[in-house]
Design a protein around this motif. Structure first.
Motif, short mmCIF file in Angstrom:
data_model
loop_
_atom_site.label_atom_id
_atom_site.label_comp_id
_atom_site.label_asym_id
_atom_site.label_seq_id
_atom_site.Cartn_x
_atom_site.Cartn_y
_atom_site.Cartn_z
N LEU A 102 -12.81 -2.79 1.83
CA LEU A 102 -11.41 -2.56 2.20
C LEU A 102 -10.93 -3.86 2.83
O LEU A 102 -11.57 -4.38 3.74
N THR A 103 -9.82 -4.40 2.32
CA THR A 103 -9.25 -5.58 2.97
C THR A 103 -7.93 -5.21 3.62
O THR A 103 -7.24 -4.28 3.18
N THR A 104 -7.60 -5.91 4.69
CA THR A 104 -6.42 -5.56 5.48
C THR A 104 -5.91 -6.82 6.17
O THR A 104 -6.68 -7.75 6.40
N THR A 105 -4.62 -6.85 6.43
CA THR A 105 -4.06 -7.98 7.20
C THR A 105 -3.11 -7.43 8.26
O THR A 105 -2.58 -6.32 8.11
N ARG A 106 -2.92 -8.19 9.32
CA ARG A 106 -1.89 -7.89 10.31
C ARG A 106 -1.06 -9.14 10.56
O ARG A 106 -1.63 -10.22 10.76
N THR A 107 0.26 -8.95 10.51
CA THR A 107 1.16 -10.05 10.84
C THR A 107 2.29 -9.51 11.72
O THR A 107 2.62 -8.33 11.64
N VAL A 108 2.84 -10.37 12.54
CA VAL A 108 3.96 -9.98 13.40
C VAL A 108 5.16 -10.84 13.06
O VAL A 108 5.05 -12.07 12.93
N GLN A 109 6.31 -10.16 12.85
CA GLN A 109 7.58 -10.86 12.69
C GLN A 109 8.56 -10.22 13.66
O GLN A 109 8.92 -9.06 13.48
N GLY A 110 8.91 -10.94 14.69
CA GLY A 110 9.82 -10.39 15.69
C GLY A 110 9.21 -9.18 16.36
O GLY A 110 8.10 -9.24 16.87
N ASP A 111 9.93 -8.06 16.30
CA ASP A 111 9.45 -6.84 16.95
C ASP A 111 8.79 -5.89 15.98
O ASP A 111 8.68 -4.70 16.24
N GLU A 112 8.32 -6.41 14.83
CA GLU A 112 7.64 -5.58 13.86
C GLU A 112 6.27 -6.15 13.50
O GLU A 112 6.14 -7.33 13.22
N LEU A 113 5.27 -5.27 13.55
CA LEU A 113 3.93 -5.64 13.09
C LEU A 113 3.71 -4.94 11.76
O LEU A 113 3.99 -3.75 11.61
N THR A 114 3.25 -5.69 10.77
CA THR A 114 2.95 -5.12 9.46
C THR A 114 1.46 -5.19 9.22
O THR A 114 0.84 -6.24 9.40
N GLN A 115 0.88 -4.05 8.85
CA GLN A 115 -0.52 -4.04 8.45
C GLN A 115 -0.59 -3.68 6.98
O GLN A 115 -0.02 -2.67 6.55
N SER A 116 -1.25 -4.53 6.20
CA SER A 116 -1.44 -4.23 4.79
C SER A 116 -2.87 -3.75 4.58
O SER A 116 -3.77 -4.10 5.37
N TYR A 117 -3.07 -2.96 3.54
CA TYR A 117 -4.38 -2.41 3.22
C TYR A 117 -4.59 -2.54 1.72
O TYR A 117 -3.66 -2.35 0.94
N ASN A 118 -5.81 -2.84 1.31
CA ASN A 118 -6.16 -2.79 -0.11
C ASN A 118 -7.53 -2.17 -0.25
O ASN A 118 -8.46 -2.52 0.47
N TYR A 119 -7.63 -1.23 -1.19
CA TYR A 119 -8.94 -0.66 -1.50
C TYR A 119 -8.97 -0.35 -2.98
O TYR A 119 -8.11 0.39 -3.48
N GLU A 120 -9.90 -0.98 -3.68
CA GLU A 120 -10.11 -0.68 -5.10
C GLU A 120 -8.81 -0.69 -5.89
O GLU A 120 -8.51 0.25 -6.63
N GLY A 121 -8.01 -1.74 -5.69
CA GLY A 121 -6.81 -1.93 -6.50
C GLY A 121 -5.54 -1.26 -6.00
O GLY A 121 -4.48 -1.42 -6.59
N VAL A 122 -5.65 -0.49 -4.91
CA VAL A 122 -4.45 0.18 -4.38
C VAL A 122 -4.02 -0.49 -3.08
O VAL A 122 -4.81 -0.65 -2.15
N ASP A 123 -2.76 -0.90 -3.02
CA ASP A 123 -2.19 -1.56 -1.84
C ASP A 123 -1.30 -0.60 -1.07
O ASP A 123 -0.59 0.20 -1.67
N ALA A 124 -1.30 -0.75 0.25
CA ALA A 124 -0.41 0.03 1.09
C ALA A 124 -0.02 -0.81 2.29
O ALA A 124 -0.64 -1.85 2.57
N LYS A 125 1.01 -0.35 2.98
CA LYS A 125 1.42 -1.02 4.22
C LYS A 125 1.80 0.03 5.25
O LYS A 125 2.30 1.10 4.90
N ARG A 126 1.60 -0.32 6.51
CA ARG A 126 2.15 0.45 7.63
C ARG A 126 2.92 -0.53 8.51
O ARG A 126 2.43 -1.65 8.77
N PHE A 127 4.10 -0.10 8.90
CA PHE A 127 4.98 -0.94 9.73
C PHE A 127 5.06 -0.35 11.13
O PHE A 127 5.28 0.86 11.27
N TYR A 128 4.88 -1.19 12.13
CA TYR A 128 4.86 -0.75 13.52
C TYR A 128 5.99 -1.44 14.29
O TYR A 128 6.26 -2.63 14.08
#
Ligand code: MYR
Length: 131
Positions: A102-128
């Protein structure tokens, strides 16, 4: 930049991602509204993360590039690390049950944190949002 308390605001393709992970329908429905909140304290290359959700509360410490073990909210055990590359945290975690990554990233832009997820070809994101 990562420091602060972040509350999940919305998801993108997260249910499909969980399905690919093998999470059953009932748990996916619950997890899509888990009210996940993370509090991050970064000191140089080291991070302390407090995680609170409808499922559990836990605290973990990790250092950039150093492998640690972690259990996902559904109990799946993984082993891997986060690596700080510039302003981005890049994570790679291997499932103990099937060896898949499972690969994942976290980045912050201003007051939003974005976490991306990838597992076996499927991508998703959660926004905080900062809270
Ligand atoms: C942390 O920094 O919060 C702890 C380490 C996180 C490791 C992996 C995160 C992936 C979570 C995926 C959830 C999938 C549920 C099926």
């Amino acid at each position: 930049t990562f420091n602060g308390t972040w509350k999940v605001d919305r998801n993108d393709n997260y249910e499909k991602f969980m399905e690919q992970m093998g999470v059953n329908l009932v748990k996916r429905k619950l997890a899509a509204h888990d009210n996940l909140q993370i509090t991050v304290q970064q000191t140089g290359d080291s991070f302390h993360v407090k995680e609170t959700s409808a499922f559990r509360t836990l605290e973990i410490d990790f250092t950039s590039g150093v492998t640690f073990e972690y259990s996902l909210a559904d109990g799946t055990e993984v082993k891997g690390s986060w690596t700080l590359e510039g302003e981005t945290l890049k994570g790679s975690f291997t499932r103990k049950d099937n060896g898949k990554v499972l690969t994942t990233t976290r980045t912050v832009q201003g007051d939003e944190l974005t976490q991306s997820y990838n597992y076996e070809g499927v991508d998703a994101k959660r926004f905080y949002k900062r809270s």
